[in-house]
Write an enzyme that holds these catalytic residues in place. Structure first.
Site, mmCIF file in Angstrom:
data_model
loop_
_atom_site.group_PDB
_atom_site.id
_atom_site.type_symbol
_atom_site.label_atom_id
_atom_site.label_comp_id
_atom_site.label_asym_id
_atom_site.label_seq_id
_atom_site.Cartn_x
_atom_site.Cartn_y
_atom_site.Cartn_z
ATOM 1 N N LYS A 1 0.840 -1.176 0.000
ATOM 2 C CA LYS A 1 0.000 0.000 0.000
ATOM 3 C C LYS A 1 0.886 1.240 0.000
ATOM 4 C CE LYS A 1 -3.684 -2.274 -0.272
ATOM 5 N NZ LYS A 1 -4.449 -2.220 -1.531
ATOM 6 N N LYS B 1 -13.200 -7.388 -8.703
ATOM 7 C CA LYS B 1 -13.793 -7.406 -7.365
ATOM 8 C C LYS B 1 -15.262 -7.818 -7.499
ATOM 9 C CE LYS B 1 -11.057 -4.180 -4.589
ATOM 10 N NZ LYS B 1 -9.806 -4.094 -5.351
ATOM 11 N N ASP C 1 -7.487 -1.179 -11.097
ATOM 12 C CA ASP C 1 -8.413 -1.730 -10.106
ATOM 13 C C ASP C 1 -9.648 -0.854 -9.995
ATOM 14 O OD1 ASP C 1 -9.755 -2.785 -7.944
ATOM 15 O OD2 ASP C 1 -8.125 -2.568 -6.520
ATOM 16 N N GLU D 1 0.099 -0.307 -9.653
ATOM 17 C CA GLU D 1 -1.352 -0.491 -9.611
ATOM 18 C C GLU D 1 -2.086 0.802 -9.277
ATOM 19 O OE1 GLU D 1 -4.720 -2.990 -7.091
ATOM 20 O OE2 GLU D 1 -2.777 -3.920 -7.483
ATOM 21 N N ASP E 1 0.649 -0.671 -4.973
ATOM 22 C CA ASP E 1 -0.746 -0.278 -5.155
ATOM 23 C C ASP E 1 -0.986 1.065 -4.483
ATOM 24 O OD1 ASP E 1 -3.449 -0.087 -5.503
ATOM 25 O OD2 ASP E 1 -3.967 -1.691 -4.103
#
Length: 367
Positions: A165, A265, A241, A218, A193
């Site tokens: 993250k 997702k 994403d 990402e 990400d």
């Protein structure tokens, strides 16, 4: 077979690590999950789960799941839960948008279909590939040293794919990426990400500074256009994403060559039916996927496992095991990680049975 009742239960899911942090100072300590139960006139019941990553991640929030189910459920009574395409059309006609609200109902109806036919959902979604599949571990945003230590610990547990993250201060993020990349070995994969956290100039600095590092980038920026701009100046593999919120955006991103990997997702797309459609489209287009959801516990993890295990191995970039992050178990029979890998159940449907002591009384009950 007809739906006779739809109920929703609220469950708190605390985290083993205490909190989960990502870009922009966002964090969650306890996830608010909704377990959905669909009953039929034959005595069969199915279960689903929806767990948004707080109200500030995607256009979804936990109380909205239950409010939406209360609105939607009366329109579905008397419908055949095995007719998934028809059921999804009914849901879309009765409630415009709000795909996350529909996800738990759709998941529960897949569970019923599997039980009714005596097959695991992965068989109904196209068949099982291999004995198991690879997982990633999300590394909550902390100092570079703390994140490096977490990666080392999870690597000892068998994980070989790590989603860092980032999306904060560019200098710190560069250090996070470099320190962890130095720790990894052959066969490991590293994903940075940003969860939409960088402005374009910040993302441009980071990708230039780590151009020599084997890392996937990402969702660096908030909008699709911003991400595409960074993609076009980035030498590393690129993952989308948050921008991929439906089939139309999936097709657009492919036409623009905007991503090498996309994250599917389940709740963001509206359930297993539409997630499987997106998955199959990605296979046809030659795009690799991470199969996951926003968050969840045992039931979401079971659904992820069936969708991932029925994805051709070469197209499955990775998947996740959310039930290993939380301290509360909501179902018996849910898949469990083993050496950084997981397998879908062989039992019919999702292969789970709820732990009623964890669920309590329903907050929504429509019959």
């Amino acid at each position: 077979m007809k739906i006779t009742r739809i109920a929703a239960y609220q469950v708190d899911l605390p985290l083993h690590e205490g909190s989960y942090k990502w870009s922009g100072g966002k964090s969650v300590e306890v996830f608010d999950s909704t377990i959905v139960r669909v009953d039929t006139d034959t005595g069969l019941s199915g279960y689903g789960e929806v767990c948004p990553l707080g109200p500030f991640y995607l256009p979804a929030y936990a109380a909205g799941v239950r409010a939406g189910i209360r609105e939607l459920a009366p329109h579905l009574l008397g419908s055949d839960p095995r007719q998934l395409a028809r059921l999804n059309r009914q849901m879309d006609a009765a409630l415009k948008g709000h795909p996350y609200v529909k996800s738990g109902i759709d998941m529960a109806c897949w569970d019923i279909l599997g039980i009714a036919t005596g097959q695991p959902i992965c068989a109904l979604l196209g068949g099982r590939y291999g004995d198991d599949f690879v997982l990633y571990r999300a590394i909550s945003q902390e100092s570079p040293e703390a994140m490096t230590q977490k990666v080392a610990e999870y690597r000892e547990q068998g994980y070989r794919r790590f989603q860092l993250k980032v999306g904060g201060d560019p200098e710190t993020d560069i250090e996070r990426i470099r320190q962890i990349a130095d720790l990894l070995g052959a066969g490991d994969k590293l994903i940075a990400d940003a969860n939409t956290g960088w402005l374009m100039h910040e993302a441009a600095r980071v990708v230039a500074a780590v151009a020599d590092v084997d890392v996937y980038i990402e969702q660096p920026c908030n909008s699709y256009a911003e991400c595409l701009s960074i993609r076009r100046r980035c030498s590393q593999p690129f993952v989308l994403d948050e921008s991929v919120d439906g089939i139309a955006m999936l097709l657009r991103s492919h036409a623009d060559q905007a991503a090498d990997v996309v994250n599917i997702k389940i709740s963001k797309l509206g359930g297993l039916t539409k997630a499987a459609l997106a998955r199959d489209l990605c296979v046809e287009m030659g795009v690799a996927m991470t199969i996951e959801d926003s968050w969840g516990g045992d039931i979401v993890t079971a659904a992820i496992a069936h969708l991932a295990h029925s994805t051709p191995t070469e197209f499955l970039f990775t998947a996740t095991d959310f039930n290993s992050y939380v301290t509360v178990s909501t179902a018996v029979g849910a898949p469990q990680r083993a050496n950084g890998r997981m397998a879908a159940a062989n039992a019919p449907g999702l292969g789970i049975a709820p732990r009623w002591d964890a669920l309590g009384e329903p907050q929504v009950d429509v019959s």
